[in-house]
Design an enzyme around this catalytic site. Structure first.
Site, PDB file in Angstrom:
ATOM      1  N   GLU A 461       0.841  -1.198   0.000  1.00 28.53           N
ATOM      2  CA  GLU A 461       0.000   0.000   0.000  1.00 28.53           C
ATOM      3  C   GLU A 461       0.875   1.246   0.000  1.00 28.53           C
ATOM      4  O   GLU A 461       1.627   1.492   0.942  1.00 28.53           O
ATOM      5  CB  GLU A 461      -0.911   0.022   1.226  1.00 28.53           C
ATOM      6  CG  GLU A 461      -1.842   1.238   1.254  1.00 28.53           C
ATOM      7  CD  GLU A 461      -2.641   1.334   2.537  1.00 28.53           C
ATOM      8  OE1 GLU A 461      -2.383   0.518   3.435  1.00 28.53           O
ATOM      9  OE2 GLU A 461      -3.497   2.228   2.633  1.00 28.53           O
ATOM     10  N   ASP A 534       0.465  -3.545   6.577  1.00 26.25           N
ATOM     11  CA  ASP A 534       0.835  -3.206   7.948  1.00 26.25           C
ATOM     12  C   ASP A 534       0.190  -4.200   8.916  1.00 26.25           C
ATOM     13  O   ASP A 534      -0.876  -4.764   8.636  1.00 26.25           O
ATOM     14  CB  ASP A 534       0.371  -1.794   8.291  1.00 26.25           C
ATOM     15  CG  ASP A 534       1.029  -0.748   7.408  1.00 26.25           C
ATOM     16  OD1 ASP A 534       0.474   0.376   7.323  1.00 26.25           O
ATOM     17  OD2 ASP A 534       2.057  -1.046   6.801  1.00 26.25           O
ATOM     18  N   ASP A 536      -1.749  -4.086  11.375  1.00 29.12           N
ATOM     19  CA  ASP A 536      -2.785  -3.440  12.178  1.00 29.12           C
ATOM     20  C   ASP A 536      -4.148  -3.726  11.551  1.00 29.12           C
ATOM     21  O   ASP A 536      -4.279  -4.533  10.618  1.00 29.12           O
ATOM     22  CB  ASP A 536      -2.519  -1.934  12.265  1.00 29.12           C
ATOM     23  CG  ASP A 536      -2.390  -1.275  10.896  1.00 29.12           C
ATOM     24  OD1 ASP A 536      -1.852  -0.163  10.828  1.00 29.12           O
ATOM     25  OD2 ASP A 536      -2.825  -1.886   9.880  1.00 29.12           O
ATOM     26  N   ASP A 538      -6.111  -1.856   9.702  1.00 29.02           N
ATOM     27  CA  ASP A 538      -6.200  -1.479   8.291  1.00 29.02           C
ATOM     28  C   ASP A 538      -5.524  -2.518   7.403  1.00 29.02           C
ATOM     29  O   ASP A 538      -6.016  -2.838   6.312  1.00 29.02           O
ATOM     30  CB  ASP A 538      -5.554  -0.112   8.067  1.00 29.02           C
ATOM     31  CG  ASP A 538      -6.473   1.023   8.494  1.00 29.02           C
ATOM     32  OD1 ASP A 538      -5.963   2.135   8.700  1.00 29.02           O
ATOM     33  OD2 ASP A 538      -7.690   0.784   8.612  1.00 29.02           O
TER      34      ASP A 538
END
Length: 672
Positions: A461, A534, A536, A538
């Protein structure tokens, strides 16, 4: 004169890890692992030959699966090692990192620098015997079941021999339970063809060594007449030919390396540090020996190197070969510029085209990449090798001007061909268009390999993470595709809306297969497709969006095992000081499981805000390097097809109440 006895051996730890994870010690448990065990044993005998104590080795392959290696070296010491309280011969075969090679007291140069080989082979053998001739006696030791002594009173004296009659015989039988990969691939038996090549190489690179092979009663002898030159494919020329050189160049010289290394504190068993906490270093010098046989031909074909470090074959070469290439190339470039006034840019690869080299380097405390020692990583070998090679070839070029001009002319032709190939590749890349008509130039950073078994596409991303991933990747096998933001939720979008989305079109073009009814598996461009996100919420959402996209429009890729999820770290724990330590933690669950009482004293915890915040080495180590990363394959089970639809409907569908119910019953918010 240095005494070679039981106290020459040092020990660091025991054998159990080998049986649990043999691949960590021998590279793999397939046929290569079987060969590696043999190599470890015969290299011990060859180390004796390198040091001048052995001139004959007998290798025997028996019908019952036993292999024996017998040398006429000094014989492994059998007396007591005071540090461990056991016989040195038993110590070497029952403890990892045990041997007489750590302090360079007993072997100036050695292949088995880590003291691992003997004990590893014992750990993976159902039966191993030692017969040692030393001090006028014949000693015997027997192990079974991965290193268990059959008699605690070993070593036993089983006979007498002459005082000058010395040597070691190792007879072992590997335990098939540890080599299922080799058995399944029908590669359990070492082939004679491989042995012939391997043993001849060993004879060629070791002075005055003869190796006798009894391969199931088929007798052969390996002894090189011309040393390293016997490993080259020397072309035959007619009298009318004008080659660059008719015979190989032979080289053997020593060079001095001057460097610094950390000072070891014997009293406290650690490296010394100063008042400022920094390591204390001391200057040292070391003599490094470089030998090579070399021949250059007027051809543009890739070079053919055979490289060895302390008599170990280094299949992936490394710093000793880099140093040779640099030294030779610098000599040629200097001659081209000063004598022939050439201003065309010629690279090392242009100059090495059409060359063959057999290279052997000797140094102490050499570092290799991995226990299988396929690649040398010690920079000092490159430094000395480059200097010696440059000096030698500078003299040779000056005294052979006709040959020197042919080498330079050939190098310029190779450079022009390389430049033409690069231009053609650039034009091809610029014109590269995916299956949906999207131009991927400047978007997809492709890899050079095209074999589906090796290639990987990482979807990241944003440009920041994309830049880090590009610097962390393997250019040969790993491609990088940065996408801006989260992709469309294609699960609740029809095909028309999906195809109107530019990010989806770029993604599908990079994969190459097309979508839906236009899907064509034969056009798949990468064997592994890996969302790199990542660690997390998201990141998890992006993984879900991507999985849903493939499940709806490219289900065959999931069914055939091409979709993987890379686990990236959420936290970094760092302990600073003389010995800096770093630990990566994937998520909160792992952190609380490992450290239920919080961060350990002296450690600092930092949270990665995103992949773009990591440096390339961190990303490579934690998520991209096959040697250290964790990949989770997305597995498809036909029996659970209805459950998959239900999960996607709940998480990606139009009804938010279904998501609420799913989250309420399946998500634990208690960990933070």
């Amino acid at each position: 004169m240095t005494v070679y006895n039981g106290d020459s051996m040092d020990t660091l730890q025991g054998l159990e890890p080998v049986r649990k994870r043999p691949g960590m010690y021998i590279g793999s448990t397939d046929g290569d692992g079987v060969k590696h065990c043999f190599i470890e044993i015969i290299d011990n005998a060859i180390d004796e030959a390198i040091s001048g104590y052995c001139d004959t080795i007998h290798v025997t392959f028996e019908e019952n699966g036993y292999i024996s290696v017998e040398d006429n070296g000094r014989g492994i010491p059998v007396d007591m090692n005071r540090k461990s309280g056991i016989s040195a011969a038993i110590l070497v075969y029952t403890n990892l990192h045990s041997g007489g090679k750590f302090e360079n007291k007993n072997y100036k140069y050695s292949g088995g620098l880590h003291g691992v080989g003997s004990s590893v082979v014992n750990a993976l053998s159902s039966h191993l015997e030692l017969t040692i001739k030393r001090d006028g006696k014949i000693y015997y030791v027997e192990f079974v079941d991965g290193g268990q002594l059959t008699d605690e009173s070993y070593p036993k004296i089983i006979g007498d021999c002459g005082l000058n009659e010395t040597g070691t015989k190792v007879r072992y039988k590997l335990d098939a339970a540890h080599f299922q990969g080799a058995i399944l691939a029908n590669d359990w038996e070492i082939k004679k063809e491989w042995l012939e090549t391997y043993l001849f190489e060993r004879a060629a690179i070791t002075d005055k060594l003869k190796i006798n092979l009894n391969f199931h009663n088929d007798i052969s002898t390996y002894e090189a007449k011309n040393g390293l030159a016997d490993l080259l494919a020397i072309p035959e020329y007619t009298e009318a030919s004008t080659p660059i050189m008719r015979a190989p160049l032979m080289f053997c010289e020593e060079g001095t390396y001057r460097g610094q290394k950390q000072v070891w504190d014997d009293l406290n068993n650690k490296y010394k540090t100063g008042e400022d906490g920094k390591p204390v270093k001391a200057s040292y010098t070391e003599v490094i020996e470089i030998r090579f046989a070399f021949i250059a031909q007027d051809k543009l074909s890739p070079p053919v190197p055979k490289t060895f470090m302390n008599n170990i074959r280094t299949k992936n070469h490394g710093k000793h070969y880099d140093g040779f290439c640099t030294g030779y190339a610098e000599a040629v470039r200097s001659y081209a510029a000063s004598r022939l006034k050439v201003n065309h840019k010629i690279l090392n690869e242009d100059i090495m085209a059409g060359c063959q080299v057999s290279l052997l380097a000797f140094a102490q405390d050499v570092e290799f990449k991995g226990q299988t020692k396929d690649q040398v990583t010690s920079q000092k070998v490159a430094t000395v090798g480059s200097s010696l090679a440059k000096e030698f070839f500078s003299r040779w070029l000056d005294t052979h001007p006709a040959s020197a001009k042919m080498i330079v002319d050939k190098s310029i032709r190779a450079a022009k061909q390389r430049e033409a190939n690069a231009k053609a590749k650039e034009e091809e890349d610029q014109a590269e268009v995916g299956s949906l008509g999207e131009n991927l130039t400047g978007v997809l950073t492709n890899c050079s390999q095209s074999n589906l078994e090796e290639t990987e596409l990482f979807i990241v991303e944003g440009d920041s993470a994309g830049g880090t991933a590009k610097n962390a990747r393997c250019k040969k096998t790993q491609a990088i595709l940065p996408l801006r933001g989260k992709i469309l939720n294609t699960y609740k979008s029809d095909i028309k809306k999906t195809l109107r989305n530019k990010q989806i079109r770029i993604l599908a073009s990079a994969i190459g297969t097309g979508l839906g009814d236009d899907f064509d598996y034969s056009k798949l461009r990468f064997g592994k497709i890996i969302p790199l996100t990542d660690a997390d919420v998201d990141g998890a959402h992006i993984q879900l969006l991507f999985t849903a996209f493939m499940y709806k429009y490219m289900p065959e890729l999931i069914q055939k095992g091409h979709l993987f999820i890379a686990e990236t770290p959420l936290y970094k724990l760092e302990k600073k000081g003389a010995k800096k330590q770093v630990v990566y933690i994937k998520n909160d669950e792992e952190f609380h499981a490992k450290y239920p009482n919080g961060i350990p004293h002296g450690w600092e915890r930092s949270r990665f805000k995103g992949l773009g915040e990591m440096n390339p080495n961190q990303l490579k180590e934690t998520a991209m390097s096959p040697a250290t990363r964790t990949l989770k394959q997305v597995v498809y089970d036909e029996k659970q097809a209805e459950q998959y639809i239900q999960v996607f409907d709940n998480l990606m569908g139009d009804d938010p109440s279904k998501r609420y119910e799913f989250i309420k019953h399946h998500v634990n918010f208690s960990i933070n």
